[in-house]
Design a protein around this motif. Sequence first.
Motif, PDB file in Angstrom:
ATOM      1  N   MET A 107       0.901  -1.395  -0.146  1.00 58.89           N
ATOM      2  CA  MET A 107       0.081  -0.142   0.103  1.00 58.89           C
ATOM      3  C   MET A 107       0.782   1.146   0.083  1.00 58.89           C
ATOM      4  N   PRO A 108       1.869   1.177   0.917  1.00 58.13           N
ATOM      5  CA  PRO A 108       2.730   2.475   0.843  1.00 58.13           C
ATOM      6  C   PRO A 108       3.305   2.858  -0.696  1.00 58.13           C
ATOM      7  N   PHE A 109       3.715   1.499  -1.251  1.00 59.69           N
ATOM      8  CA  PHE A 109       4.256   1.536  -2.398  1.00 59.69           C
ATOM      9  C   PHE A 109       3.440   2.022  -3.573  1.00 59.69           C
ATOM     10  N   GLY A 110       2.277   1.864  -3.313  1.00 63.24           N
ATOM     11  CA  GLY A 110       1.223   2.083  -4.414  1.00 63.24           C
ATOM     12  C   GLY A 110       0.865   3.371  -4.208  1.00 63.24           C
ATOM     13  N   GLY A 111       0.971   4.098  -2.964  1.00 69.49           N
ATOM     14  CA  GLY A 111       0.765   5.534  -2.666  1.00 69.49           C
ATOM     15  C   GLY A 111       1.764   6.358  -3.319  1.00 69.49           C
ATOM     16  N   ILE A 112       2.889   5.939  -3.073  1.00 66.23           N
ATOM     17  CA  ILE A 112       4.186   6.662  -3.762  1.00 66.23           C
ATOM     18  C   ILE A 112       3.968   6.846  -5.255  1.00 66.23           C
ATOM     19  N   MET A 113       3.693   5.664  -5.812  1.00 69.74           N
ATOM     20  CA  MET A 113       3.723   5.396  -7.372  1.00 69.74           C
ATOM     21  C   MET A 113       2.752   6.500  -7.789  1.00 69.74           C
ATOM     22  N   VAL A 114       1.514   6.266  -7.260  1.00 74.25           N
ATOM     23  CA  VAL A 114       0.340   7.132  -7.773  1.00 74.25           C
ATOM     24  C   VAL A 114       0.597   8.624  -7.753  1.00 74.25           C
ATOM     25  N   ALA A 115       1.161   8.886  -6.523  1.00 71.96           N
ATOM     26  CA  ALA A 115       1.758  10.467  -6.409  1.00 71.96           C
ATOM     27  C   ALA A 115       2.646  10.834  -7.534  1.00 71.96           C
ATOM     28  N   VAL A 116       3.775   9.915  -7.738  1.00 75.94           N
ATOM     29  CA  VAL A 116       4.616  10.327  -8.882  1.00 75.94           C
ATOM     30  C   VAL A 116       4.025  10.265 -10.316  1.00 75.94           C
TER      31      VAL A 116
END
Length: 440
Positions: free
Chosen positions: A384-393
């Motif tokens: 989930m944190p990985f997904g959050g970082i990726m969608v922000a980028v």
Amino acid sequence: MARAEWGSRLGFVLAAAGSAIGLGAIWKFPYITAQNGGGAFLLIFLLLVFTLGISLMIAEMLVGSVTKKSPVGAYRKLGGRTWSLVGYIGVLCGFLILSFYSVVGGWTIAYIVKSVDGAILTADPKVLSGIFSTFIADPVEPLWYHALFMGVTAGVILAGVQKGIEQVSKYLMIMLFLLILVLIGRAITLPGAIDGVLTFLNPDFSKVNARMVIEAMGLAFFSMSLGMGCMITYGSYASDDTYVPHSAGSVITLTTLICFLSGLMVFPAVFVFGFDPSAGPGLTFITMPAVFSQMGGGQFFGVLFFFLLFVAALTSSVSLMEVVVSFFIDEFNCRRTPTTIVMSILMFVLGIAASLSLGVWNDYKFFGKNFFDILDYVSSNLIMPFGGIMVAVLVGWKSWTLVSERLASKGKHPWWLPLLKWFLRIIAPIMIFVVLLQNL
């Protein structure tokens, strides 16, 4: 195949809010608040929700709204083939979470039954702890409830987006709100309840430190159902005239309101009867039954409480399953009915292993964790944190021109657009990365 759409903006908002309002909003928010300075934590949490939370909510909904696709197709369309891997990871996250989340959802059904027959009406937390431990360790009984919960979830998905998810979410969210108000009404009429309310609201700034802020960041992120594709999928069903920031703001506000009301529901009753509101996960299945056993009409309110938990769990599980099902519909042109049935069976089977790992398979551990804990840790603390970082980028850097034009109104860009841009580009990835490091 024409893509399904929400029947109304309200239906979209309530379905998305239902996705965000899960079991964590009911039990995790009150005890985390109790551990971290009450009102002081509440203020920091609100600040983070309306910066970190709303930025990522807008980003995820925009990804879905712009592309009209589920996570894999959405990432591929906006970022290229390499980015589709992020979407695959999000779908996997939804699959893993629902596998063990359905087990816990089954517990809520079991405790409705146990409240009705009076099996948990005792004021002794040790007895209740024994009842709970014996129940979850049983190799058979939890599986029946796990199957029932998965079946109800699949039933909603089978009915489709408008007739299933949207209609059920509308009724369940109204029911959730009314149940919380009824339970708050009972809690605050208890003698001495006002002291519990003050404990919840009074700020203890001596507990404000880096660890507490990181805890608030994590809760602000996880309590909004971000980082696993749910909001991308739900956003993809929004009509073109839906203004995403307004919908995202409504979802954030509703979710935060439910978290706050959950504190008002739990704190007064727990405080009056001398229990510890920072008791952690045991607050749900051990402490609260002890509270209800000492309360006038306790059996009735106990049934209401666990039905409330069931409703919260169901609205979240529906969004998790829809992420997986919509992936197969979009990517492989599969039909909804067979896809839902097959995926439900597979998630149920994985959930069997998660349930048994709390009992007869508890000795089998990897890195000191049983199978249930591994599923939880990998999905919630890593993916989930990985997904959050990726969608922000993706939104902040790769696709900013496209999504910013979607946010423009008659050629004019809103004043807050530069803030959203730099929050997604710099601040949100750093904040989530700090949470990820803390989880590791």
